[in-house]
Design an enzyme around this catalytic site. Structure first.
Site, PDB file in Angstrom:
ATOM      1  N   CYS A  80      27.819   2.498  -7.406  1.00 26.78           N
ATOM      2  CA  CYS A  80      26.571   1.758  -7.215  1.00 26.78           C
ATOM      3  C   CYS A  80      26.780   0.354  -7.760  1.00 26.78           C
ATOM      4  O   CYS A  80      27.314   0.190  -8.861  1.00 26.78           O
ATOM      5  CB  CYS A  80      25.436   2.455  -7.966  1.00 26.78           C
ATOM      6  SG  CYS A  80      23.851   1.626  -7.771  1.00 26.78           S
ATOM      7  N   HIS A 125      21.478   7.552  -0.743  1.00 23.09           N
ATOM      8  CA  HIS A 125      21.680   6.770  -1.968  1.00 23.09           C
ATOM      9  C   HIS A 125      20.698   5.598  -2.024  1.00 23.09           C
ATOM     10  O   HIS A 125      20.049   5.361  -3.048  1.00 23.09           O
ATOM     11  CB  HIS A 125      23.138   6.284  -2.009  1.00 23.09           C
ATOM     12  CG  HIS A 125      23.476   5.403  -3.178  1.00 23.09           C
ATOM     13  ND1 HIS A 125      24.355   5.780  -4.170  1.00 23.09           N
ATOM     14  CD2 HIS A 125      23.059   4.159  -3.518  1.00 23.09           C
ATOM     15  CE1 HIS A 125      24.447   4.810  -5.069  1.00 23.09           C
ATOM     16  NE2 HIS A 125      23.667   3.807  -4.691  1.00 23.09           N
ATOM     17  N   GLU A 126      20.598   4.870  -0.899  1.00 24.79           N
ATOM     18  CA  GLU A 126      19.713   3.691  -0.886  1.00 24.79           C
ATOM     19  C   GLU A 126      18.246   4.102  -0.914  1.00 24.79           C
ATOM     20  O   GLU A 126      17.422   3.430  -1.546  1.00 24.79           O
ATOM     21  CB  GLU A 126      20.006   2.800   0.326  1.00 24.79           C
ATOM     22  CG  GLU A 126      21.449   2.297   0.457  1.00 24.79           C
ATOM     23  CD  GLU A 126      22.007   1.656  -0.795  1.00 24.79           C
ATOM     24  OE1 GLU A 126      21.235   1.096  -1.601  1.00 24.79           O
ATOM     25  OE2 GLU A 126      23.235   1.723  -0.989  1.00 24.79           O
TER      26      GLU A 126
HETATM   27 NI    NI Z   1      23.195   1.978  -5.625  1.00 21.67          NI
END
Ligand code: NI
Length: 194
Positions: free
Chosen positions: A105, A147-148
């Site tokens: 990330c 994830h986003e």
């Molecule tokens: Ni991220």
């Protein structure tokens, strides 16, 4: 040509990353004409493949991502694609099956962790032109969207991990891989980096 500005990426610990982001409304349309190009420039500059607006301190439900050739599995729903803009997204699992995969990330630099995600999802939202979209995604494509999406709900990937022994500095994992010559998963390049 619009000017693009590389913006600072905020990191884990900044409370903005823990907020539930606000829906994009018509009143935001004008500001999106600078936010979206800036997000793309910032993501590219950082070498990521996904970025959510809260990561540049903008608490709106908006993300950009791509599926690079190097990450795509080429299965149905996981073909390479150029940068996508996704506004006010939602997703539904298309299977109850999850799989583990390495993620990074941009707000947690230098670290990687192995995270369970749904293998297949269907997501909806609006693209950068405001056109509604509905897309089936699998593999890496499904992972980066999940994830986003989490960023829009104040969730960071370590929150999803089930085995924290699979969390660490990419440099250390990479050294171990080189020593053992038995790569289990492509840690260095395998992160979603979003
Ligand atoms: Ni991220």
């Amino acid at each position: 040509m619009e000017s693009m500005e590389i913006r600072p990426i905020i990191r884990m610990g900044n409370p903005i990353l823990r907020l539930k982001a606000n829906a994009v409304e018509p009143e935001h349309a004008e500001s999106l004409t600078t936010i979206i190009p800036d997000m793309i420039a910032t993501m590219r500059d950082a070498g990521g493949v996904g970025l959510a607006a809260p990561q540049i301190g903008v608490s709106l439900r908006l993300m950009v991502f791509e599926v690079p050739v190097s990450r795509a599995t080429n299965l149905d729903g996981d073909k390479p694609c150029d940068i996508q803009v996704l506004i006010n997204p939602n997703f539904n699992p298309a299977t109850s099956d999850k799989e583990l995969g390495w993620e990074g990330c941009l707000s947690i630099p230098g670290l990687r962790g192995e995270v369970p995600r749904y293998k297949e999802i269907t997501y909806t939202g609006f693209n950068g032109e405001g056109t509604p979209i509905e897309t089936f995604a699998s593999g890496f494509h499904a992972r980066v969207v999940q994830h986003e999406m989490d960023h829009l709900d104040g969730i960071l990937y370590p929150d999803r991990m089930i085995d924290l022994t699979r969390f660490g500095y990419v440099e250390e994992f990479t050294k171990m891989q080189e020593q053992s010559r038995s790569p289990d998963g492509d840690i260095k390049n395998g992160g979603a980096n979003g």
